[in-house]
Each structure stands twice: as structure tokens, then as C-alpha cells.
Design a protein around this motif. Structure first.
Motif, PDB file in Angstrom:
ATOM      1  N   ALA A  85       0.846  -1.199   0.000  1.00  0.00           N
ATOM      2  CA  ALA A  85       0.000   0.000   0.000  1.00  0.00           C
ATOM      3  C   ALA A  85       0.879   1.245   0.000  1.00  0.00           C
ATOM      4  O   ALA A  85       1.945   1.272   0.618  1.00  0.00           O
ATOM      5  CB  ALA A  85      -0.918  -0.008   1.215  1.00  0.00           C
ATOM      6  N   LEU A  86       0.408   2.287  -0.670  1.00  0.00           N
ATOM      7  CA  LEU A  86       1.149   3.539  -0.760  1.00  0.00           C
ATOM      8  C   LEU A  86       0.660   4.578   0.239  1.00  0.00           C
ATOM      9  O   LEU A  86       1.185   5.687   0.271  1.00  0.00           O
ATOM     10  CB  LEU A  86       1.056   4.101  -2.189  1.00  0.00           C
ATOM     11  N   GLU A  87      -0.348   4.233   1.035  1.00  0.00           N
ATOM     12  CA  GLU A  87      -0.850   5.148   2.057  1.00  0.00           C
ATOM     13  C   GLU A  87      -1.491   4.339   3.183  1.00  0.00           C
ATOM     14  O   GLU A  87      -1.664   3.127   3.074  1.00  0.00           O
ATOM     15  CB  GLU A  87      -1.866   6.132   1.459  1.00  0.00           C
ATOM     16  N   ASP A  88      -1.824   5.049   4.278  1.00  0.00           N
ATOM     17  CA  ASP A  88      -2.477   4.411   5.419  1.00  0.00           C
ATOM     18  C   ASP A  88      -3.977   4.667   5.358  1.00  0.00           C
ATOM     19  O   ASP A  88      -4.427   5.679   4.825  1.00  0.00           O
ATOM     20  CB  ASP A  88      -1.942   4.984   6.744  1.00  0.00           C
ATOM     21  N   GLY A  89      -4.747   3.751   5.929  1.00  0.00           N
ATOM     22  CA  GLY A  89      -6.184   3.966   6.017  1.00  0.00           C
ATOM     23  C   GLY A  89      -6.957   2.666   5.967  1.00  0.00           C
ATOM     24  O   GLY A  89      -6.390   1.573   5.793  1.00  0.00           O
ATOM     25  N   TYR A  90      -8.269   2.800   6.132  1.00  0.00           N
ATOM     26  CA  TYR A  90      -9.171   1.651   6.048  1.00  0.00           C
ATOM     27  C   TYR A  90      -9.506   1.380   4.584  1.00  0.00           C
ATOM     28  O   TYR A  90      -9.856   2.303   3.842  1.00  0.00           O
ATOM     29  CB  TYR A  90     -10.460   1.912   6.826  1.00  0.00           C
ATOM     30  N   LEU A  91      -9.407   0.126   4.194  1.00  0.00           N
ATOM     31  CA  LEU A  91      -9.776  -0.255   2.839  1.00  0.00           C
ATOM     32  C   LEU A  91     -11.297  -0.215   2.719  1.00  0.00           C
ATOM     33  O   LEU A  91     -12.005  -0.965   3.404  1.00  0.00           O
ATOM     34  CB  LEU A  91      -9.243  -1.653   2.514  1.00  0.00           C
ATOM     35  N   GLN A  92     -11.809   0.671   1.865  1.00  0.00           N
ATOM     36  CA  GLN A  92     -13.246   0.866   1.725  1.00  0.00           C
ATOM     37  C   GLN A  92     -13.812   0.155   0.504  1.00  0.00           C
ATOM     38  O   GLN A  92     -14.868  -0.464   0.577  1.00  0.00           O
ATOM     39  CB  GLN A  92     -13.565   2.363   1.644  1.00  0.00           C
ATOM     40  N   LEU A  93     -13.117   0.261  -0.614  1.00  0.00           N
ATOM     41  CA  LEU A  93     -13.627  -0.300  -1.862  1.00  0.00           C
ATOM     42  C   LEU A  93     -12.491  -0.915  -2.662  1.00  0.00           C
ATOM     43  O   LEU A  93     -11.338  -0.495  -2.534  1.00  0.00           O
ATOM     44  CB  LEU A  93     -14.308   0.786  -2.717  1.00  0.00           C
TER      45      LEU A  93
ATOM     46  N   HIS B 206     -10.326  -3.896   6.333  1.00  0.00           N
ATOM     47  CA  HIS B 206      -9.000  -4.032   6.928  1.00  0.00           C
ATOM     48  C   HIS B 206      -8.290  -2.679   6.951  1.00  0.00           C
ATOM     49  O   HIS B 206      -8.463  -1.860   6.053  1.00  0.00           O
ATOM     50  CB  HIS B 206      -8.155  -5.031   6.137  1.00  0.00           C
ATOM     51  N   TYR B 207      -7.483  -2.474   7.986  1.00  0.00           N
ATOM     52  CA  TYR B 207      -6.670  -1.263   8.078  1.00  0.00           C
ATOM     53  C   TYR B 207      -5.293  -1.557   7.497  1.00  0.00           C
ATOM     54  O   TYR B 207      -4.637  -2.532   7.883  1.00  0.00           O
ATOM     55  CB  TYR B 207      -6.547  -0.788   9.527  1.00  0.00           C
TER      56      TYR B 207
ATOM     57  N   ASN C  75       6.917  -3.806 -11.139  1.00  0.00           N
ATOM     58  CA  ASN C  75       7.661  -2.557 -11.263  1.00  0.00           C
ATOM     59  C   ASN C  75       6.847  -1.457 -10.584  1.00  0.00           C
ATOM     60  O   ASN C  75       5.721  -1.685 -10.139  1.00  0.00           O
ATOM     61  CB  ASN C  75       7.945  -2.220 -12.731  1.00  0.00           C
ATOM     62  N   ASP C  76       7.409  -0.274 -10.498  1.00  0.00           N
ATOM     63  CA  ASP C  76       6.738   0.829  -9.812  1.00  0.00           C
ATOM     64  C   ASP C  76       5.426   1.199 -10.485  1.00  0.00           C
ATOM     65  O   ASP C  76       4.435   1.528  -9.806  1.00  0.00           O
ATOM     66  CB  ASP C  76       7.662   2.045  -9.760  1.00  0.00           C
ATOM     67  N   GLU C  77       5.396   1.145 -11.804  1.00  0.00           N
ATOM     68  CA  GLU C  77       4.161   1.494 -12.505  1.00  0.00           C
ATOM     69  C   GLU C  77       3.042   0.515 -12.169  1.00  0.00           C
ATOM     70  O   GLU C  77       1.888   0.922 -11.938  1.00  0.00           O
ATOM     71  CB  GLU C  77       4.409   1.501 -14.013  1.00  0.00           C
ATOM     72  N   LEU C  78       3.373  -0.786 -12.113  1.00  0.00           N
ATOM     73  CA  LEU C  78       2.366  -1.778 -11.774  1.00  0.00           C
ATOM     74  C   LEU C  78       1.871  -1.585 -10.335  1.00  0.00           C
ATOM     75  O   LEU C  78       0.676  -1.747 -10.061  1.00  0.00           O
ATOM     76  CB  LEU C  78       2.935  -3.186 -11.950  1.00  0.00           C
ATOM     77  N   VAL C  79       2.763  -1.245  -9.420  1.00  0.00           N
ATOM     78  CA  VAL C  79       2.356  -1.003  -8.032  1.00  0.00           C
ATOM     79  C   VAL C  79       1.360   0.141  -7.965  1.00  0.00           C
ATOM     80  O   VAL C  79       0.343   0.066  -7.252  1.00  0.00           O
ATOM     81  CB  VAL C  79       3.587  -0.719  -7.150  1.00  0.00           C
ATOM     82  N   HIS C  80       1.615   1.218  -8.714  1.00  0.00           N
ATOM     83  CA  HIS C  80       0.689   2.351  -8.719  1.00  0.00           C
ATOM     84  C   HIS C  80      -0.645   1.969  -9.362  1.00  0.00           C
ATOM     85  O   HIS C  80      -1.711   2.415  -8.914  1.00  0.00           O
ATOM     86  CB  HIS C  80       1.310   3.537  -9.450  1.00  0.00           C
ATOM     87  N   GLN C  81      -0.614   1.161 -10.413  1.00  0.00           N
ATOM     88  CA  GLN C  81      -1.853   0.718 -11.051  1.00  0.00           C
ATOM     89  C   GLN C  81      -2.684  -0.143 -10.097  1.00  0.00           C
ATOM     90  O   GLN C  81      -3.910  -0.019 -10.041  1.00  0.00           O
ATOM     91  CB  GLN C  81      -1.529  -0.057 -12.329  1.00  0.00           C
ATOM     92  N   LEU C  82      -2.004  -1.017  -9.348  1.00  0.00           N
ATOM     93  CA  LEU C  82      -2.721  -1.847  -8.382  1.00  0.00           C
ATOM     94  C   LEU C  82      -3.301  -0.998  -7.259  1.00  0.00           C
ATOM     95  O   LEU C  82      -4.444  -1.204  -6.838  1.00  0.00           O
ATOM     96  CB  LEU C  82      -1.787  -2.908  -7.811  1.00  0.00           C
ATOM     97  N   ASN C  83      -2.541  -0.025  -6.760  1.00  0.00           N
ATOM     98  CA  ASN C  83      -3.034   0.834  -5.693  1.00  0.00           C
ATOM     99  C   ASN C  83      -4.217   1.676  -6.145  1.00  0.00           C
ATOM    100  O   ASN C  83      -5.087   2.013  -5.331  1.00  0.00           O
ATOM    101  CB  ASN C  83      -1.917   1.743  -5.177  1.00  0.00           C
ATOM    102  N   ALA C  84      -4.277   1.999  -7.426  1.00  0.00           N
ATOM    103  CA  ALA C  84      -5.392   2.792  -7.935  1.00  0.00           C
ATOM    104  C   ALA C  84      -6.714   2.034  -7.844  1.00  0.00           C
ATOM    105  O   ALA C  84      -7.790   2.647  -7.848  1.00  0.00           O
ATOM    106  CB  ALA C  84      -5.126   3.213  -9.378  1.00  0.00           C
ATOM    107  N   ALA C  85      -6.648   0.701  -7.759  1.00  0.00           N
ATOM    108  CA  ALA C  85      -7.868  -0.106  -7.656  1.00  0.00           C
ATOM    109  C   ALA C  85      -8.345  -0.269  -6.220  1.00  0.00           C
ATOM    110  O   ALA C  85      -9.419  -0.823  -5.995  1.00  0.00           O
ATOM    111  CB  ALA C  85      -7.642  -1.484  -8.287  1.00  0.00           C
ATOM    112  N   PHE C  86      -7.577   0.217  -5.248  1.00  0.00           N
ATOM    113  CA  PHE C  86      -7.935   0.109  -3.841  1.00  0.00           C
ATOM    114  C   PHE C  86      -8.222   1.505  -3.299  1.00  0.00           C
ATOM    115  O   PHE C  86      -7.374   2.391  -3.382  1.00  0.00           O
ATOM    116  CB  PHE C  86      -6.804  -0.549  -3.037  1.00  0.00           C
ATOM    117  N   VAL C  87      -9.411   1.694  -2.761  1.00  0.00           N
ATOM    118  CA  VAL C  87      -9.816   2.994  -2.222  1.00  0.00           C
ATOM    119  C   VAL C  87      -9.717   2.939  -0.704  1.00  0.00           C
ATOM    120  O   VAL C  87     -10.392   2.129  -0.064  1.00  0.00           O
ATOM    121  CB  VAL C  87     -11.248   3.353  -2.656  1.00  0.00           C
TER     122      VAL C  87
END
Length: 457
Positions: free
Chosen positions: A221-229, A254-255, A272-284
Motif C-alpha cells: 500500500a502507498l498510504e495508510d487507512g481503512y480499505l473501503q472499496l 482491513h486497516y 515494477n513501480d508502474e504496476l504497483v501504482h496501477q494496483l493501488n489505484a484499484a484500492f480505495v
């Protein structure tokens, strides 16, 4: 992007400003349209309207000014009453229920009605011209303003009734229960891709590739918080485009902390870094849990109401019993539902995603554990929990589900034996325990059958 838009839509629904602001904008459009119609039509046409305003400029100004002033005063009163109701609900039922009150469309419409009427009257008032100028009295517009004032009076009467009903504990419990039923209806992760039965020629759903365990790499994860969507469509599309197999390590509710593993990616050499950012974009992620894809959150809302009701400061076992009844009803529905497979496939039957799913035992623990722990010395709540288990036992379809219910029944009766001082109360709890055990004994598992069969005891 879809999940992010859904997150912002939920925020708008839970805000006090969006719907009143939209109604104020409609009032602006109505004011300009009514004044333009007043300028365009003739007096003969207006005279055919028997209910139109027929006074002069001074009377129209005084009337609209009075309506506008009273509307903004009532809007402030309505807002104050809403805050008082929210404060009372927060202290009695729990702060996490404030979102339910803020999402109440009726409160938003009531506030928007008064604001819209104020804005409308203010805009029409500025178009009135005295006799010493170019005389103009927008008779139709003034009549609409009077009509809006009458509607606002009716809305105020409705609001007084609504706010007095909405803070009642049973009404709040029923509202949360409806939200829980909606959450069970959209069980996560049943919508991620296609299930095994829908996919043509699917692989063995019980096995991951042999190299997955030592070749898969984590995406954090690239940030902290509760996974909402979770944006299911984006994950499946990304997995298809790059020919990946993704295994989710978390689920909504989950937190997550920065760097914590969210997804295991295979083949790992494509990370790679681009894939990590793409995956994180799918998690709100957000600051709080929501009920959109988090079924446990709705269960926990009912649990929180029950636990607060059982606290010494409130001491309201009737509210706790109402929560137990609603939780039992939800677990009955959950027991009849098919838990979705964690293995999800694309249109070609290729395994693309392994999701972290819910289990009946895990949700039952969420529903009963805290209430049981706080109701050890309360035989009435213990008896109702055992009654709920007996009802749920009629709907379970697997041996593991029946074993979970038996485990909770055993813990409830042990707690009552230790904490209930009166022997007669303990006998009542024991009697309900025997009834629940009898209902669970009607569940039989044949050799080699893990689903179980029902028969009459």
C-alpha cells in the motif's frame, strides 16, 4: 476509477450540503424562469389564474421579505434540531451511526426546502419595481413564492414528526438492519470476474500454480487507512492485459499501513513501480470503514448498539435484545447464501484473481462475541442469543457452520453458569441451551459428505 467515483458519491450522500445546494440551484432556475414568464405573458392571461397574487409592489415586497426571513430562521432551527438529534444518537447509540443520520434523505430534503424557498423569494424580490420607476410586479412569481411557503409549513410539520421517530432505538436498529441485508445481497467478492461454474473449461480452482509460493512478489500500500472499496473491474482488466495472477491479501474493512502487502503478483518478475501504482489505484482507502463492500461493518454497527445498551451507564437490555434479533435474522439469511469462491476467472476460464473471502464462522464471531462477553450476567440477553442460535440452526447447510453455532451456544451457557447468581435464571438459560443443542443435533453429516444433510430429530 469506478470505485473512486463510488467513494465520492457515498461522501455526497452522507453530506448535509449536497442535496440542499442542488435544491437551491433549482430554486434559482425557477426564479429566473418564473420572472421571465411574468414579463412575457399579458395581464389578461394572468387574470385567468384565480389563485394569483393581485396586490401592488409594496405588498409583494413585504410578503416575499417576510417569507424569506422566516425561511432562513426556520432553516437554522431545523439544522439545530438535527444536530441535537445526532448528538443524542451519538451518545446513546454510538458515534459511527452519525453517518446513517447524515445520509437520511428526509433531513436533507427538509433543509433544502427551506433554503430553496429563501433563495427563490430573495431573487424574485429584487425584480419588483415601484411605481416611481418602471412599475413591475411579478404576480405569478409572487404566487409561486406563497405556494412554496405553504409547502414549507407542511415540510416543517413532517420534520418534527420524522426527527422524533428517527432517534428511537428500534427505528435505528431497523435502519441498520436494512443496510446489513443490502450488504449481504452484494456479498464480496462474488462480483470479481466469473465464478468457476460460469467460466468455460476452468482450471482446478483448488490449486495455485506450483511456482506461485516462491515466485510471487508483494505489492504494498502507498498510504495508510481503512480499505473501503476495491475496483474489481480494474483488477481483472489489469490481470488480463499483463497476463498476471493476483492474490488479494486484504479485504474491505482491513486497516492498511504504508508498505503493507495488499496483493501478491505472479509472475513476480513483471513487478515494477508502474504496476504497483496501477494496483493501488484499484484500492480505495479512507479514514473510516463503510458498509459499501464491508459486510462486517454493518454487523459491528448492530453490535456497537447492543454493547452500549448493556453498559452500566445506559442499562437498556431491550435494545440489546432487538439487536440480537436483527443479527439472528441476518445470520439466517447468510446461512442460506452460497459463499462465493475465492477463485475468480476471466472470460477464457483463466484464473486471474484469488480473493480474501468471508466465512460464516468469522461473521458469526463478529456478531456474537462482544455481545456475549458483555451479557454474561444478563440472562435475558443470553436466552435471546440462544433462541437466535436455534433459529439459525434451521438454516445452516454445512457441518462447519453447525459446529460454529454449537461453539457459541457452549460459550454462552458457560458464561451464564459463572456470572448469573440466581439459580432459577441459570435454569432458564440451560433450558434454552438444550433447545438450541437439540436444533443443532438435527444436523447430520454422512461419511464423505462435507455439506451435511437435514433430518427431523
Amino acid at each position: 476509477m469506478k470505485a473512486l467515483l463510488l467513494k465520492y458519491w457515498e461522501r455526497l450522500r452522507s453530506s448535509f450540503w449536497f442535496l440542499p445546494a442542488a435544491m437551491a440551484c433549482l430554486a434559482v432556475a425557477l426564479a429566473f424562469a418564473a420572472v421571465a414568464l411574468d414579463r412575457a405573458v399579458t395581464d389578461d392571461w394572468l387574470e385567468r389564474l384565480g389563485w394569483r397574487y393581485s396586490g401592488g409592489a409594496e405588498g409583494a415586497s413585504l410578503m416575499l421579505g417576510t417569507v424569506a426571513g422566516s425561511m432562513i430562521a426556520i432553516a437554522g432551527t431545523v439544522f439545530s434540531m438535527t444536530l441535537v438529534a445526532m448528538s443524542l444518537a451519538s451518545s446513546q447509540l454510538g458515534p459511527r451511526l452519525l453517518r446513517n443520520f447524515m445520509r437520511d434523505t428526509s433531513n436533507q430534503v427538509v433543509l433544502g426546502t427551506f433554503v430553496a424557498t429563501f433563495v427563490y423569494c430573495l431573487l424574485v424580490l429584487r425584480t419588483i419595481r415601484r411605481a416611481d420607476e418602471v412599475a413591475f410586479v411579478p404576480q405569478l412569481s409572487v404566487s409561486i413564492g406563497v405556494l412554496l411557503a405553504l409547502v414549507s409549513i407542511g415540510v416543517l410539520i413532517y420534520f418534527i414528526h420524522h426527527v422524533s421517530v428517527s432517534i428511537q432505538a428500534d427505528v435505528v436498529v431497523a435502519r441498520v438492519s436494512r443496510e446489513l441485508d443490502d450488504g449481504i445481497g452484494r456479498m464480496f467478492p462474488g462480483h470479481l470476474g466469473k465464478s468457476q461454474s460460469e467460466a468455460p473449461n476452468p482450471p482446478d480452482a483448488a490449486e495455485l500454480p506450483a511456482a506461485f509460493a516462491h515466485e510471487a512478489r508483494p505489492a504494498g500500500a502507498l498510504e495508510d487507512g481503512y480499505l473501503q472499496l476495491i475496483d474489481a473491474d480494474a483488477l481483472m482488466e489489469l490481470a488480463r492485459e499483463q497476463d498476471l495472477l493476483l492474490q488479494l491479501e486484504c479485504r474491505p474493512g482491513h486497516y492498511l499501513v504504508h508498505g503493507q502487502t495488499m496483493v501478491m503478483v505472479w509472475p513476480g518478475d513483471r513487478m515494477n513501480d508502474e504496476l504497483v501504482h496501477q494496483l493501488n489505484a484499484a484500492f480505495v482507502l479512507g479514514n473510516q470503514r463503510t458498509a459499501t463492500e464491508d459486510i462486517e461493518f454493518s454487523f459491528l454497527q448492530l453490535v456497537e448498539i447492543a454493547v452500549r445498551a448493556l453498559s452500566p451507564g445506559i442499562n437498556d437490555p431491550f435494545t440489546a435484545i432487538a439487536c440480537v434479533d436483527r443479527l439472528g435474522s441476518a445470520l439466517c439469511r447468510l446461512a442460506r447464501s452460497d459463499m462465493p469462491s475465492p477463485f475468480r476467472f476471466d472470460d477464457l476460464g483463466q484464473l486471474r484473481l484469488v480473493a480474501t473471502g468471508y466465512t460464516f464462522a468469522g461473521i458469526t464471531d463478529t456478531a456474537f462475541n462482544q455481545i456475549r462477553q458483555n451479557a454474561r450476567s444478563n440472562p435475558a440477553v443470553a436466552i435471546r442469543m440462544l433462541d437466535a442460535i436455534a433459529r439459525i440452526a434451521c438454516h445452516v447447510r454445512s457441518a462447519s457452520d453447525a459446529a460454529c453455532l454449537r461453539r457459541h451456544a457452549d460459550m454462552i451457557v458457560r458464561g451464564a453458569r459463572e456470572a448469573v447468581p440466581e439459580a432459577g435464571d441459570r435454569l432458564d438459560v440451560e433450558a434454552r441451551y438444550m433447545a438450541a443443542a437439540q436444533a443443532l443435533r438435527s444436523f447430520r453429516v454422512e461419511p464423505g459428505d462435507q455439506t451435511g444433510n437435514r433430518f427431523l430429530a
